[in-house]
Design a protein around this motif. Structure first.
Motif, mmCIF file in Angstrom:
data_model
loop_
_atom_site.group_PDB
_atom_site.id
_atom_site.type_symbol
_atom_site.label_atom_id
_atom_site.label_comp_id
_atom_site.label_asym_id
_atom_site.label_seq_id
_atom_site.Cartn_x
_atom_site.Cartn_y
_atom_site.Cartn_z
ATOM 1 N N ARG A 1 39.229 80.698 6.423
ATOM 2 C CA ARG A 1 39.695 81.188 7.542
ATOM 3 C C ARG A 1 39.208 80.595 8.904
ATOM 4 O O ARG A 1 38.151 80.456 9.233
ATOM 5 C CB ARG A 1 39.387 82.652 7.613
ATOM 6 C CG ARG A 1 40.445 83.295 6.516
ATOM 7 C CD ARG A 1 39.955 85.078 6.692
ATOM 8 N NE ARG A 1 40.959 85.673 5.558
ATOM 9 C CZ ARG A 1 40.727 85.742 4.130
ATOM 10 N NH1 ARG A 1 39.391 85.623 3.900
ATOM 11 N NH2 ARG A 1 41.593 86.292 3.475
ATOM 12 N N ILE A 2 40.230 80.235 9.598
ATOM 13 C CA ILE A 2 40.050 79.598 10.927
ATOM 14 C C ILE A 2 40.750 80.185 11.949
ATOM 15 O O ILE A 2 42.030 80.518 11.717
ATOM 16 C CB ILE A 2 40.264 78.060 11.060
ATOM 17 C CG1 ILE A 2 39.464 77.379 9.868
ATOM 18 C CG2 ILE A 2 40.005 77.337 12.176
ATOM 19 C CD1 ILE A 2 40.020 76.100 9.456
ATOM 20 N N ASP A 3 40.293 80.628 13.167
ATOM 21 C CA ASP A 3 41.253 81.090 14.260
ATOM 22 C C ASP A 3 41.042 79.952 15.270
ATOM 23 O O ASP A 3 40.189 79.694 16.157
ATOM 24 C CB ASP A 3 40.429 82.386 15.009
ATOM 25 C CG ASP A 3 41.382 83.078 15.881
ATOM 26 O OD1 ASP A 3 42.330 82.212 16.523
ATOM 27 O OD2 ASP A 3 41.256 84.229 16.570
ATOM 28 N N PRO A 4 42.099 79.272 15.438
ATOM 29 C CA PRO A 4 42.135 78.030 16.422
ATOM 30 C C PRO A 4 41.674 78.526 18.029
ATOM 31 O O PRO A 4 41.340 77.566 18.594
ATOM 32 C CB PRO A 4 43.328 77.558 16.188
ATOM 33 C CG PRO A 4 43.904 77.813 14.718
ATOM 34 C CD PRO A 4 43.400 79.370 14.642
ATOM 35 N N LYS A 5 42.160 79.751 18.201
ATOM 36 C CA LYS A 5 42.224 80.189 19.465
ATOM 37 C C LYS A 5 40.850 80.706 19.892
ATOM 38 O O LYS A 5 40.224 80.351 21.116
ATOM 39 C CB LYS A 5 43.106 81.293 19.717
ATOM 40 C CG LYS A 5 44.471 80.958 19.803
ATOM 41 C CD LYS A 5 45.497 82.261 20.200
ATOM 42 C CE LYS A 5 46.995 81.739 19.996
ATOM 43 N NZ LYS A 5 47.909 83.156 20.248
ATOM 44 N N ASN B 1 46.619 83.921 13.352
ATOM 45 C CA ASN B 1 47.856 84.252 13.837
ATOM 46 C C ASN B 1 48.582 82.708 14.103
ATOM 47 O O ASN B 1 49.697 82.727 14.818
ATOM 48 C CB ASN B 1 47.861 84.856 15.293
ATOM 49 C CG ASN B 1 47.408 86.501 15.190
ATOM 50 O OD1 ASN B 1 47.814 86.869 14.074
ATOM 51 N ND2 ASN B 1 46.564 86.684 15.750
ATOM 52 N N ALA B 2 48.060 81.791 13.924
ATOM 53 C CA ALA B 2 48.750 80.542 14.060
ATOM 54 C C ALA B 2 49.094 79.836 12.616
ATOM 55 O O ALA B 2 49.246 78.470 12.636
ATOM 56 C CB ALA B 2 47.624 79.363 14.702
ATOM 57 N N GLY C 1 56.991 78.699 17.430
ATOM 58 C CA GLY C 1 56.110 77.540 17.391
ATOM 59 C C GLY C 1 54.703 78.027 17.508
ATOM 60 O O GLY C 1 54.311 79.170 17.564
ATOM 61 N N GLY C 2 53.582 76.903 17.897
ATOM 62 C CA GLY C 2 52.338 77.054 18.239
ATOM 63 C C GLY C 2 51.557 77.330 17.067
ATOM 64 O O GLY C 2 50.596 78.166 17.126
ATOM 65 N N TRP C 3 51.842 76.678 15.993
ATOM 66 C CA TRP C 3 51.358 76.964 14.576
ATOM 67 C C TRP C 3 49.898 75.721 14.640
ATOM 68 O O TRP C 3 50.099 74.592 15.233
ATOM 69 C CB TRP C 3 52.105 76.674 13.399
ATOM 70 C CG TRP C 3 53.114 77.654 13.692
ATOM 71 C CD1 TRP C 3 52.953 78.990 13.929
ATOM 72 C CD2 TRP C 3 54.453 77.490 13.721
ATOM 73 N NE1 TRP C 3 54.152 79.720 13.828
ATOM 74 C CE2 TRP C 3 55.113 78.819 13.737
ATOM 75 C CE3 TRP C 3 55.395 76.536 13.805
ATOM 76 C CZ2 TRP C 3 56.449 78.834 13.842
ATOM 77 C CZ3 TRP C 3 56.802 76.526 13.906
ATOM 78 C CH2 TRP C 3 57.245 77.695 13.742
ATOM 79 N N ALA C 4 49.218 76.093 13.604
ATOM 80 C CA ALA C 4 48.091 74.767 13.151
ATOM 81 C C ALA C 4 48.655 74.405 11.946
ATOM 82 O O ALA C 4 49.083 75.057 11.181
ATOM 83 C CB ALA C 4 46.864 75.602 13.104
ATOM 84 N N PHE C 5 48.337 73.003 11.902
ATOM 85 C CA PHE C 5 48.932 72.212 10.623
ATOM 86 C C PHE C 5 47.466 71.351 10.090
ATOM 87 O O PHE C 5 46.920 70.797 10.980
ATOM 88 C CB PHE C 5 50.125 71.170 11.027
ATOM 89 C CG PHE C 5 51.135 71.939 11.259
ATOM 90 C CD1 PHE C 5 52.050 72.225 10.175
ATOM 91 C CD2 PHE C 5 51.654 72.136 12.412
ATOM 92 C CE1 PHE C 5 52.976 72.793 10.483
ATOM 93 C CE2 PHE C 5 52.903 72.780 12.725
ATOM 94 C CZ PHE C 5 53.672 73.104 11.907
ATOM 95 N N LEU C 6 47.293 71.446 8.829
ATOM 96 C CA LEU C 6 46.438 70.434 8.374
ATOM 97 C C LEU C 6 46.975 69.231 8.540
ATOM 98 O O LEU C 6 48.203 68.743 8.454
ATOM 99 C CB LEU C 6 46.190 70.666 6.768
ATOM 100 C CG LEU C 6 45.453 71.768 6.435
ATOM 101 C CD1 LEU C 6 45.105 71.736 5.041
ATOM 102 C CD2 LEU C 6 43.876 71.554 6.987
ATOM 103 N N SER C 7 46.133 68.063 9.013
ATOM 104 C CA SER C 7 46.426 66.714 9.253
ATOM 105 C C SER C 7 45.684 65.769 8.086
ATOM 106 O O SER C 7 46.280 64.718 7.689
ATOM 107 C CB SER C 7 46.436 66.376 10.757
ATOM 108 O OG SER C 7 45.058 66.403 11.082
#
Length: 379
Positions: free
Chosen positions: A12-16, A240-241, A267-273
């Motif tokens: 789990r990661i909260d990017p904010k 939430n992202a 929008g405003g999501w996080a994506f694995l790259s």
């Protein structure tokens, strides 16, 4: 969440809110060693834009998007060869859509959809063979001389799966006769998916195991080649992202969603790259809010460290690179362009290590790449 991910280990990661500023400014808190290896290139060659990097058996393989080439170096950065066979001949490829390294031989395999085949070259550059491939694929991995594991994120393969289309698999195993032997991750093809920017996904190896990273669902699958199936191994939960699970949407819902996405209502999501995995650690690079972040996860302790878009090597007073791949013995590998590295050094007001000063002096007028290898310590 548990129903969707099955027995996957959830990270789990909260990017904010989860960016650890102290760890972002002090790589020494988790990095035990770091080394730099300038790549030596012939004067008539240049690496324009790195698309993908693979480490295998003491060699570093780099695909260059601009020159449509695969460069091969030793661990210490010495040039071995470059595969530059772009063309229309039977032993040439039209373009490089993806490349991989055969774990049994070290041979380079290049997928070219324009040429509708996967070509195999020796490290020496000698053309060895090719396998017909009319499938639309995003990534591939060689299983044997006559079969491939293939992944397709969203393109239509109705010409192959005509008996079930629009239902088609995203993962499948095909032989040299283009016969589908096994398949998994069934999804309904919808043309709307073509307008949604799905980040790159693909296969990678960890020891003798094969993984498949799928960006849109933020999942790393384990691959069972005997069964011809995949299972969620690691799932990245961005609180939430989280991006929506567009594969599960019906046609009307997807159409409305993509219209809202086009008009920037959602929008405003996080994506694995990119995901790089060793026996003890996982490094997951993800995009969020226009920035590239990384999280390091310890499989032993289940602890994680979330790094922001800037990660500082306080041992040498210079930035750390984004991770591209890993070595078999557990080193993470990234890179700097030599000209960018020189600018970082010249514009740095901190006290740089002598190692960095000497490296910059040797690379000042170079147009090449500096490999950066580092190890993590327990955290």
């Amino acid at each position: 969440t548990n129903e969707f991910y099955g027995d996957a280990e959830i990270i789990r990661i909260d990017p904010k809110n989860d960016i650890d500023e102290e760890y972002s400014m002090k790589a020494s808190l988790i990095v035990s060693s770091i080394d730099y290896y300038p790549l030596t290139l012939p004067e008539d060659m240049i690496i324009g834009e790195i698309e993908k990097m693979i480490h295998h058996n003491g060699h570093v393989y780099i695909s260059d998007r601009l020159t449509e080439s695969v460069f091969i170096f030793t661990d210490e950065g010495e040039f071995i060869n470059a595969i530059q066979s772009k063309g229309e001949g039977p032993e040439e490829y039209g373009e490089i859509n993806d490349f991989n390294v055969d774990p049994r031989t070290g041979n380079v395999l290049i997928h070219s959809h324009m040429s509708q085949k996967i070509l195999t070259y020796a490290i020496s550059g000698e053309y060895l063979s090719s396998m017909k491939n009319k499938l639309f694929i995003s990534s591939f991995f060689p299983i044997s001389d006559s079969s491939m594991a293939l992944y397709n994120s969203r393109m239509s393969n109705g010409h192959i799966f005509e008996n079930t289309f629009p239902v088609q698999p995203r993962f499948f195993i095909a032989n040299e006769s283009e016969e589908i032997e096994k398949q998994d991750l069934e999804t309904t093809y919808r043309e709307h998916l073509l307008s949604y920017p799905i980040p790159r996904a693909g296969f990678y190896q960890i020891g003798d195991s094969l993984r498949l990273m799928e960006s849109i669902n933020s999942v790393v699958y384990g691959v069972d080649l005997e069964e011809g199936s995949v299972f969620p191994r690691f799932a990245f939960e961005f609180t939430n992202a989280n991006p929506p699970r567009i594969y599960d949407m019906d046609a009307d819902e997807l159409s409305i969603f993509l219209e809202d996405y086009k008009n920037k209502k959602v929008g405003g999501w996080a994506f694995l790259s990119n995901v790089s995995e060793t026996e003890d650690f996982i490094c997951a690079a993800y995009s969020y809010n226009g920035y590239n972040n990384m999280t390091f996860y310890s499989k032993r302790s289940n602890h994680q460290v979330n790094i922001g878009p800037v990660w500082i090597n306080d041992m040498d007073s210079i930035s750390m690179p984004m991770v591209q791949t890993v070595t078999a013995d557990g080193e993470f590998v990234g890179y700097f362009n030599s000209n960018i590295f020189s600018r970082m050094v010249r514009n740095n007001d901190n006290k740089l290590s002598q190692k960095i000063l000497d490296l910059e002096k040797s690379q000042r007028d170079a147009e090449s790449i500096i490999l950066v290898k580092f190890r993590l310590k327990d955290f």
